[in-house]
Scaffold this motif. Sequence first.
Motif, PDB file in Angstrom:
ATOM      1  N   GLN A  30      45.325  44.671  49.286  1.00  0.00           N
ATOM      2  CA  GLN A  30      45.728  46.053  49.083  1.00  0.00           C
ATOM      3  C   GLN A  30      47.022  46.146  48.287  1.00  0.00           C
ATOM      4  O   GLN A  30      47.294  47.167  47.667  1.00  0.00           O
ATOM      5  N   SER A  31      47.836  45.103  48.300  1.00  0.00           N
ATOM      6  CA  SER A  31      49.106  45.141  47.587  1.00  0.00           C
ATOM      7  C   SER A  31      48.990  44.583  46.181  1.00  0.00           C
ATOM      8  O   SER A  31      49.983  44.510  45.466  1.00  0.00           O
ATOM      9  N   GLN A  32      47.795  44.187  45.755  1.00  0.00           N
ATOM     10  CA  GLN A  32      47.631  43.647  44.416  1.00  0.00           C
ATOM     11  C   GLN A  32      47.831  44.726  43.361  1.00  0.00           C
ATOM     12  O   GLN A  32      47.688  45.916  43.614  1.00  0.00           O
ATOM     13  N   LEU A  33      48.150  44.291  42.177  1.00  0.00           N
ATOM     14  CA  LEU A  33      48.469  45.208  41.088  1.00  0.00           C
ATOM     15  C   LEU A  33      47.295  46.122  40.742  1.00  0.00           C
ATOM     16  O   LEU A  33      46.141  45.716  40.865  1.00  0.00           O
ATOM     17  N   PRO A  34      47.573  47.339  40.291  1.00  0.00           N
ATOM     18  CA  PRO A  34      46.487  48.262  39.930  1.00  0.00           C
ATOM     19  C   PRO A  34      45.706  47.741  38.725  1.00  0.00           C
ATOM     20  O   PRO A  34      46.282  47.102  37.841  1.00  0.00           O
ATOM     21  N   PRO A  35      44.417  48.005  38.658  1.00  0.00           N
ATOM     22  CA  PRO A  35      43.567  47.452  37.596  1.00  0.00           C
ATOM     23  C   PRO A  35      44.034  47.795  36.192  1.00  0.00           C
ATOM     24  O   PRO A  35      43.972  46.935  35.296  1.00  0.00           O
ATOM     25  N   ARG A 159      43.831  37.687  40.121  1.00  0.00           N
ATOM     26  CA  ARG A 159      43.316  38.786  39.304  1.00  0.00           C
ATOM     27  C   ARG A 159      43.209  38.328  37.862  1.00  0.00           C
ATOM     28  O   ARG A 159      44.138  37.709  37.324  1.00  0.00           O
ATOM     29  N   ARG A 160      42.118  38.656  37.218  1.00  0.00           N
ATOM     30  CA  ARG A 160      41.919  38.276  35.818  1.00  0.00           C
ATOM     31  C   ARG A 160      42.460  39.370  34.912  1.00  0.00           C
ATOM     32  O   ARG A 160      42.052  40.521  34.999  1.00  0.00           O
ATOM     33  N   SER A 161      43.409  39.016  34.062  1.00  0.00           N
ATOM     34  CA  SER A 161      44.024  39.987  33.166  1.00  0.00           C
ATOM     35  C   SER A 161      43.310  39.987  31.815  1.00  0.00           C
ATOM     36  O   SER A 161      42.934  38.946  31.288  1.00  0.00           O
TER      37      SER A 161
END
Length: 351
Positions: A30-35, A159-161
């Motif tokens: 839930q604390s991961q960066l916004p998409p 997360r894949r950027s």
Amino acid sequence: MQYNEILALSVKSFLILISAFLVPVQTFCQSQLPPQFLDGKTIVFISNAPGARPIMQWEGIAKEVHPAVVEAGGDPVAYYELEEVTLSEEIQRAYASTFSQRLIRNILIITRTSNGDFYTNILEYSGNESIINPTSPWSLHSGDIKTLKESLIAAGKGRRSKNLMPLDVPTFLPPLVGGQQSANSTAASSIPVSARFVAKNPLNLDIFKLGIPLSGASGETALLTRYRYDLYGKSEEEALAAQKAEKANLERIFDQYYPHQTEFLTEIRSDDQLIDDRIQFVLTRVEGREADLMESMGLNPSGLNNPDRIVVKYYIKFLVRNELYIGPKWDADPDGQIALVNFLKNLQIAP
């Protein structure tokens, strides 16, 4: 105890143990960066309290956090001091025009408060002069810059950027001066500003009302100022109490130094709504480095004894023609009350 019972208890214990580890994993997700942060250009604003310790300059903060922002998956294309961008509505509008031309998608704001804590907020770029929308940001609180960098990197883990070619070092573009980008800027070379500053007093102040915005009621362009180090985190109750005290103080000053009609603006209203209510003039307050303010208003700051002095300057916006009247004399002062009294006195100088 039978073998099957022992096996059942073992399985049950194992499931309990696994579930205990799953809870923090869910919280971390839930604390991961916004998409959208991982798929688009980002502008970074920094607001740094001058009294915070250890002493750091905003450019130094940018250089410290840039590798972490990139490692987290972001694409920070430029860094600005927040106070420079919010000098006035006109300057902010010019920056917004630049961001739209550069197809900016994200705004990352780092606020360092007077106690040295860092508050990081990520919002989508609004696409207009407000720069951000009044929506809940993705937020992060860190006690020091080391923790801030570690937390940013952790939030981007797994997360894949889609930001494949971010810059290795932070970029600092020249500030907008007088509503246009400096000639040596690599960004848009010329940004027109619809309004212009006029070094004299407006006419017809005795005919139309002067609107006086109170804190928190100056429009959508004020959304960004909430992230300034001196305003960040104030509760609604604190803001309302401050607004009430502000109004009482302003009423006393205007009763003494301004003989015409006024109206205090406690809620956001559009220009058309104000004009319909016979409010054609709006008092505007800006605060910043004196040299920056003078340059933004088309004046030459070369004669200043201390160009880095933080001052308050008032001017009047004429809504119908979108003109900005700064008065015939430069009257800024570090004390906001003195600056207002100076400005109101100078309004009585004949054009």
